[in-house]
Design a protein around this motif. Structure first.
Motif: not given
Lengths: 489, 330
Positions: A57-60, A176-179, A225-239, A241-243
């Motif tokens: 699942q790519g839970i990494t 939280i995603s790991y929970v 309201p239009l909500i977005v999550i702002l991520t540093p990108g796929i190389y961030n350690s918590a990517y 979780e962001h996705a």
């Protein structure tokens, strides 16, 4: 049959599953019995199922400092952590109380009159000298004063089993995603363990968070309201979780260059053109948020974002400047802040912390540094911590010199013998130290998500539970009131 | 609504998925042939395939060995160049990773699983792979083909027919058309390395269907007409362009920037549908060169249409709010 070891009788730490006499605590009776029926090979097999699922699942998380950008699967221990319903209700009240007071404190600092400082609850100089104090946030109000929409409060249990607050994380708490994924993995690997317990579900986080984020949208945003999550990108350690969160909430996952600001309005670059954004749940630090106001070399942020935030056309969550309230130097004052703002006694005590800018406390700490834990106030992730009893004389001398050079930058805490719980180590279930990070969501009201992330130090005797330093995690069950095992059985 | 960056990732995920599938299929066809041929002849044919896939430069740079399975290994497991199956699968995975929040979970998991399997074959090492008589690469080809079919199935059955799907499908079909035209080129000429009609049909997954219409020994001209102009064969360029045009038509309703690509797709489709192909194929090299460059330009147009218009002057004129179409109250 797998060997289930209890803590050594002479160990000081509180063993969550066994009492001092080596008897299984009633809370854990059913799960201990169930695990006792599995042999080591069977447990290994089930561990393999979980590992394989996480990989597929790519839970990494990405390991920093690794030039290959290695993605490591999230380490989850098989033996779950249980929290009784009555115990949880107390924690829940304590956390809601604490986060409410911290949000009041942030509002007081940035949009209020600085009453807590004026009244001497917290020294004003301490607030204003914090690395987390942000002048750009001055005067920026947040709907419902929800400066901290998502808080992660790190709890530990002391030798008596009392929960204490070790740290507050009010900026970008992750985990939280790991929970939620831990629960899914546990269900796949041990489909029958649920027969003995009624456990509070964890699948509702996406809805809870989205509702909170919608509630803090600016007034002009309308009812969708239009909500977005702002991520540093796929190389961030918590990517991952962001996705995960974007998927769970059904919102867009964006990077800095996907956003553009014009006349203090933030827009999303879509194929249809520019669409105005109302709420940004950012997962990047303050200093990278806007190269105009902060680090000019940041390519992760959005030029002009702070201007839009100040103009009130967009809400940034968590708010800018929250770092002042989770500064480790502020931590010792939080219990007083609870009394000050809410007029209540704190439900959850702090881990006892000594501040090094008070000469008396400093000198007293220097007398017994080898018994204490020395922490730099500006670090996180377990970095820079010196545990007195494991340190060499030279390390202690260095720590002392650093404290003397910059007392504002250090706190010293009493050692808490973090509680232990059986964890899979080689072929036996051995006690390992653990903590708990529950998540607290604030929108119109403050809610505590059931359970949280239990982190476990997989090295024997280690007190460092951070995943970046070899820690693992456990599925954490808050038992529903009716499912609680009656005392004495 | 879709982010411009996400649209671009899905376009490329579609292109790389088609590329991985096609290379794996060609290698699979070639591998069967290698076993029945003299080494020199087999090597020549494999080189021709490398050329058809546009990988000559990478082939020279990679200093591929002389073993009978070296070329296959280069096309399947060598990640030092972007044209191998393992690299294409990795690119699919990386592009889908960027959009993993908006695609079906199964699509991401299939791509991730396939990537992990392909990486494990790669980790064996080129020399060891050669020693197994191409066995490892053959297994990788089987894995890749199954994986691509599975991805394709999830894509078709689980993805909402939204803008993201439109870009991903357009990417797949454009890449398919481009590769079909390139493969057709490798059937022209008279050398011993020229692919015959059956081989071209097998490369393009059309052999069975074509046999019913063209018999067992079709000539290049008949194969070319079949692969370019067949109206019901999802492998034909005409069929692909018809679908691309439809997808672009859906997109153009909301995204004006797609209009250019849509017009080009329509013109090219009309060229194939209504043009005198027999006459055009009288000069096959010229016609294939035209089609190749026209398809490349179309693909470039689609890509460009995903690049967000960032001119702030446009902001005031055309910003939209999903749902109510109104702008922000001032």
């Amino acid at each position: 049959m797998a060997e289930l070891q209890r803590s050594d009788a002479d160990q000081l730490a509180y063993d969550e599953a066994f009492d001092r006499d080596g008897n299984v605590r009633p809370l854990y009776a059913a799960i201990v019995e169930r695990f006792s029926n599995f042999d080591a090979a069977e447990l290994r097999r089930r561990e393999g199922i979980i590992e394989e699922e996480f990989r597929r699942q790519g839970i990494t998380f990405t390991v920093y400092g690794d030039s290959q950008g290695t993605e490591r699967t999230w380490p989850m221990d098989l033996f779950p952590r249980l929290i009784a319903a009555t115990e949880w209700q107390e924690i829940e009240r304590g956390l809601a109380q604490r986060v409410t007071a911290l949000n009041r404190f942030l509002a007081d600092i940035y949009t209020g009159e600085g009453a807590a400082m004026a009244d001497g609850v917290v020294p004003a100089w301490l607030v204003h000298s914090s690395d987390g104090f942000e002048r750009n946030a001055f005067g920026v109000s947040v709907p419902h004063d929800a400066h901290c929409v998502i808080a992660g409060i790190d709890l530990v249990r002391d030798a008596e089993g009392q929960y204490r607050v070790l740290e507050d994380n009010l900026r970008n708490p992750s985990g939280i995603s790991y929970v939620i994924e831990n629960r899914a993995a546990m269900t796949r690997a041990f489909p029958r363990v649920w027969e003995d317990h009624t456990v509070e579900p964890v699948g509702q986080y996406g809805r809870m968070l989205r509702t909170a984020l919608e509630s803090v949208a600016p007034t002009g945003a309308g009812d969708k309201p239009l909500i977005v999550i702002l991520t540093p990108g796929i190389y961030n350690s918590a990517y991952f979780e962001h996705a995960f969160l974007a998927r769970e909430m059904g919102v867009e996952l964006v990077e800095g260059p996907d956003l553009v600001v014009d006349e203090h309005v933030v827009y999303l670059r879509t194929i249809e053109g520019l669409v105005p954004v109302d709420v940004i749940y950012r997962r990047i630090d303050d200093t990278f948020l806007d190269p105009v106001s902060f680090r000019p070399d940041s390519t992760l942020g959005v030029p002009g974002l702070l201007g839009a935030m100040r103009a009130g056309t967009v809400t940034v969550c968590n708010a800018v400047g929250n770092g002042v309230a989770d500064d480790k130097a502020i931590h010792p004052y939080v219990t007083d802040l609870i009394r000050y703002y809410l007029g209540e006694e704190p439900i959850l005590p702090n881990v006892e912390t000594h501040v090094m800018w008070e000469p008396d406390q400093r000198e007293a700490a220097f007398e017994r540094l080898d018994e204490l834990v020395i922490k730099p106030v500006g670090e996180s992730g377990g970095y820079g911590i010196v545990i007195g009893r494991n340190a060499t004389d030279e390390e202690l001398a260095n720590a002392r010199a650093e404290i003397e050079a910059d007392p504002r930058n250090w706190v010293v805490q009493e050692v808490v013998e973090l509680s232990t719980l059986a964890s899979m180590c080689d072929d036996v279930l051995e006690p390992r130290h653990l903590d708990l990070r529950p998540f607290v969501i604030t929108g119109e009201r403050t809610q505590v998500f059931p359970g949280g992330l239990t982190r476990v130090a997989m090295r024997k005797g280690s007190l460092i539970v951070n995943s970046s330093q070899g820690g693992g995690s456990k599925d954490t069950w808050v038992l529903a009131p009716q499912g609680e095992t009656p005392a004495g059985t | 609504m879709i982010l411009a960056r996400h649209a671009d990732s899905l376009l490329w995920a579609g292109r790389y998925l088609e590329r991985a599938d096609t290379i794996a299929r060609c290698v699979s066809v070639e591998t069967n042939a290698v076993m029945h041929r003299q080494a020199t002849e087999a090597r020549l044919a494999s080189r021709r395939l490398v050329q058809a896939l546009g990988l000559q430069d990478e082939f020279v740079a990679a200093q591929v060995g002389t073993g009978p399975y070296a070329v296959m290994d280069f096309l399947v497991s060598d990640d030092s160049h972007p044209g191998s199956v393992v690299s294409a699968v990795q690119a699919v995975r990386e592009n889908l990773r960027i959009v993993r929040d908006r695609i079906p979970v199964e699509l991401w998991e299939e791509a991730n699983s396939l990537h992990i399997l392909m990486q494990s074959a790669k980790s064996v090492g080129a020399a060891a792979r050669e020693q197994t008589g191409g066995e490892v690469s053959r297994m990788s080809v089987i894995t890749a083909r199954r994986g691509c079919r599975s991805l394709s199935g999830v894509m078709t059955e689980s993805m909402s027919r939204d803008e993201g799907y439109a870009f991903m499908e357009a990417g797949r079909l454009l890449e398919r058309s481009i590769l079909t035209v390139e493969l057709l080129k490798s059937g022209l000429g008279t050398g011993s390395d020229v692919f015959d009609g059956n081989r071209l049909l097998a490369f393009t997954h059309s052999l069975q269907a074509a046999r019913r219409e063209l018999g067992h020994s079709p000539q290049w001209h008949a194969v070319a007409k079949f692969l370019l102009q067949h109206s019901q064969m999802p492998r034909s360029v005409l069929w692909c362009l018809g679908r691309v045009e439809l997808r672009l038509q859906d997109l153009a309703a909301a995204a004006g920037a797609v209009a250019t690509a849509r017009r080009r797709a329509g013109a090219l489709r009309a060229h194939l549908e209504y043009g005198e192909l027999d006459e055009l194929l009288g000069q096959p090299e010229a016609e294939l060169a035209y089609l190749g460059s026209a398809l490349a330009e179309l693909a470039a147009d689609v890509h460009t249409s995903t690049v967000a218009r960032s001119s702030l002057a446009e902001v005031h004129a055309q910003f939209v709010r999903p749902g109510d179409g109104r702008g922000r109250p001032q």
